[in-house]
Design an enzyme around this catalytic site. Structure first.
Site, mmCIF file in Angstrom:
data_model
loop_
_atom_site.group_PDB
_atom_site.id
_atom_site.type_symbol
_atom_site.label_atom_id
_atom_site.label_comp_id
_atom_site.label_asym_id
_atom_site.label_seq_id
_atom_site.Cartn_x
_atom_site.Cartn_y
_atom_site.Cartn_z
ATOM 1 N N ASP A 185 61.433 66.543 79.076
ATOM 2 C CA ASP A 185 62.192 67.262 80.096
ATOM 3 C C ASP A 185 63.553 66.595 80.060
ATOM 4 O OD1 ASP A 185 63.545 67.885 82.532
ATOM 5 O OD2 ASP A 185 61.638 68.658 83.274
ATOM 6 N N HIS A 186 64.530 67.258 79.459
ATOM 7 C CA HIS A 186 65.765 66.523 79.167
ATOM 8 C C HIS A 186 66.504 66.076 80.431
ATOM 9 C CE1 HIS A 186 67.887 70.364 79.711
ATOM 10 N NE2 HIS A 186 69.006 69.687 79.755
ATOM 11 N N HIS A 234 62.891 70.983 85.374
ATOM 12 C CA HIS A 234 64.007 70.113 85.748
ATOM 13 C C HIS A 234 64.134 69.893 87.270
ATOM 14 C CE1 HIS A 234 64.779 70.895 81.650
ATOM 15 N NE2 HIS A 234 65.528 71.962 81.786
#
Ligand code: BG6
Length: 511
Positions: A200-201, A263
């Site tokens: 999950d950047h 996010h």
């Protein structure tokens, strides 16, 4: 679908003690795709530029297209020059590129995996990569089963003694709870949970990591961090961009699945979790899961009271006309996919009972930015706060991007003989305080995966709890579509979202 228990790897140190990244072969499946060009290779190049890569590394690009290693390197050089956060030096690129190899194969071709095994063994001998393997699935999810089963069949998923074998999986991680569970079982049949790294950047962004530091390395915030002192919280991630050629994926996903399920719920958990028992990956993720379990489910009619979905129509961004979502390439003319979503959620636990949380994400907003804004309760309506117009509340803003930092709004007396109280800001900017550009999220995450630190990756139960919450909303949405609102591109969203916040006496923040 059975879910296997979470295995805790005692060797993981978490974010407290960075382990050194270990020599390894990184195999990128889908190496000719956008992610590899825009994010992965530029991130690896920047790590190389900082001397942060492990002492020995081989990067194998695995993809279906016919091309030579030389051609592959040249394409990667062009894209890295375009997307790297630092300018590319010719010499450094040359030495970095010498570690990149192209491997052409179909994903379902057993022979291709045999050849891959040879290539990796050769790399181990020539470059000293020590038998460690990191597989990056940068492909569409429908390819996951094929690649995973081939890795297993060819014996490549298991590590030899003294070495490791890990897998990094990109989002979307399922499209609902059932598909996420299925995918999790599939991945965990081949790689144990302790070797599974779900990207999950947002978790790799510097300020997202700083949320925990701010809360647990300072004494002044945590005692106020509860329903006694906080009136509400707004979590926002908006962007001026549209779907940018990703309509095929986005139109099936929408903002809820694309941004909220991952996010934004991750930011919510970091903001609201209890102090973990240690800084180990699993201690932190245990606390995050508890928050997700405490989220008040939104289902049926409640969804239409607490969630606003909308789609952008044509409008102006920075004075430039932009087409509506339905006119974007590849989007059906009658699409009802949401490009804007605003939710009001509650966390039903001791700390947060009664505090409304507002979550908002959208494409084609006037400006881009992600932040968490914590608004504290007003001072009593006595002394300085007796006027009809109340004083502004204190607001602590954690800016995830751009201009990463933290600011605190306070009331102060304007200098002069009369008593005029105005809001002022105490502001910390990463850029000026540390004089150092913040690394890209993928740099941090790739390094963590090479080091065996899963703290900033989503664990199986986190992903599933987040889907369970989102499914309630998606299921209600399936029952009607007349709640879909519209707003002009370049505006801050529909009136319905303004009303949602106003019911709690809240105004959405302008970024
Ligand atoms: C991705 C979404 O995960 O995050 C995109 O799929 C979105 O739709 C992007 O644009 C936003 O990321 P960032 O880092 O630009 O805020």
């Amino acid at each position: 679908m059975n879910s296997s228990p979470i295995t805790v790897n005692p060797l993981r140190e978490g974010i407290a003690n960075r382990l050194a990244p270990e020599p390894c072969t990184l195999v990128i499946f889908g190496a000719t795709g956008d992610l590899t060009h825009r994010k992965l290779i530029p991130a690896l190049y920047n790590l190389a530029a900082e001397g942060a890569l492990p002492p020995a590394i081989t990067i194998i690009g695995f993809a279906r297209r016919e091309k030579t290693t030389e051609e592959f390197r040249a394409e990667l050089e062009a894209s890295t020059r375009r997307f790297s956060r630092t300018p590319v030096s010719d010499d450094l690129w040359k030495s970095f590129a010498s570690s990149i190899v192209y491997h052409r194969s179909a994903f379902d071709d057993a022979e291709g995996y045999k050849q891959l095994a040879f290539a990796m063994e050769e790399a181990d001998q020539k470059r000293g990569t020590g038998g460690n393997r990191l597989y990056y699935l940068a492909v569409a999810p429908d390819q996951f089963p094929i690649i995973l089963s081939q890795l297993r069949e060819s014996g490549l998923s298991g590590a030899t003694s003294g070495s490791w074998s890990r897998v990094i999986v990109e989002k979307p991680f399922g499209t609902d709870l059932a598909s996420a569970k299925e995918l999790n079982s599939l991945v965990n049949e081949v790689f144990p949970e302790s070797d599974t790294y779900r990207i999950d950047h947002y978790l790799g962004k510097e300020t997202a990591q700083n949320i925990m530091v701010l809360r647990f390395a300072n004494s002044i915030f945590e005692s106020l961090w509860n329903s006694n002192h906080i009136s509400h919280v707004q979590i926002t991630a908006v962007e001026p961009l549209g779907v940018e050629g990703r309509a095929g994926y986005y139109d099936k996903s929408g903002a809820m699945r694309d941004m909220v399920q991952n996010h934004l719920l991750q930011l919510l958990t970091l903001t609201t979790m209890e102090p973990p028992t240690s800084l180990s990956a699993d201690a932190i993720r245990d606390e995050k899961v508890k928050v997700l379990r405490s989220l008040r489910p939104l289902k049926g009619e409640d969804v239409f009271r607490h969630v606003v979905r909308a789609q952008y129509k044509e409008g102006l961004i920075n004075g430039q006309p932009v087409p509506g979502y339905r006119d974007a390439e590849g989007v059906p003319k009658d699409s009802t996919t949401e490009t804007y979503v605003a939710l009001q959620v509650n966390i039903d636990n001791w700390r947060w009972a009664g505090v409304p949380f507002f979550i908002r994400t959208a494409k084609r907003m006037p400006k881009g930015g992600s932040e968490i804004a914590i608004t504290f309760k007003s001072v009593p309506r006595v002394l300085f706060n007796k006027n009809e117009e109340p004083l502004d509340e204190n607001v602590l803003v954690i800016r995830i991007q751009p201009d990463e930092g933290v600011s605190l709004r306070m009331s102060a007396k304007r200098p002069g003989s009369s008593l005029r109280i105005e809001p002022v800001k105490m502001d910390f900017h990463y850029g000026t305080s540390f004089g150092k550009a913040t690394p890209e999220a993928y740099e941090r995450l790739l390094l963590d995966a090479m080091s065996g630190d899963a703290t900033l990756f989503a664990r199986r139960d986190e992903v599933e709890e987040a889907w369970a919450f989102v499914d309630g909303i998606e299921d209600a949405w399936k029952t009607r579509s007349d709640d879909l609102a519209f707003h002009a591109a370049g505006s801050w969203g529909p009136a319905e979202a303004t009303e949602l916040a106003a019911r709690h006496g809240v105004t959405w923040r302008r970024m």
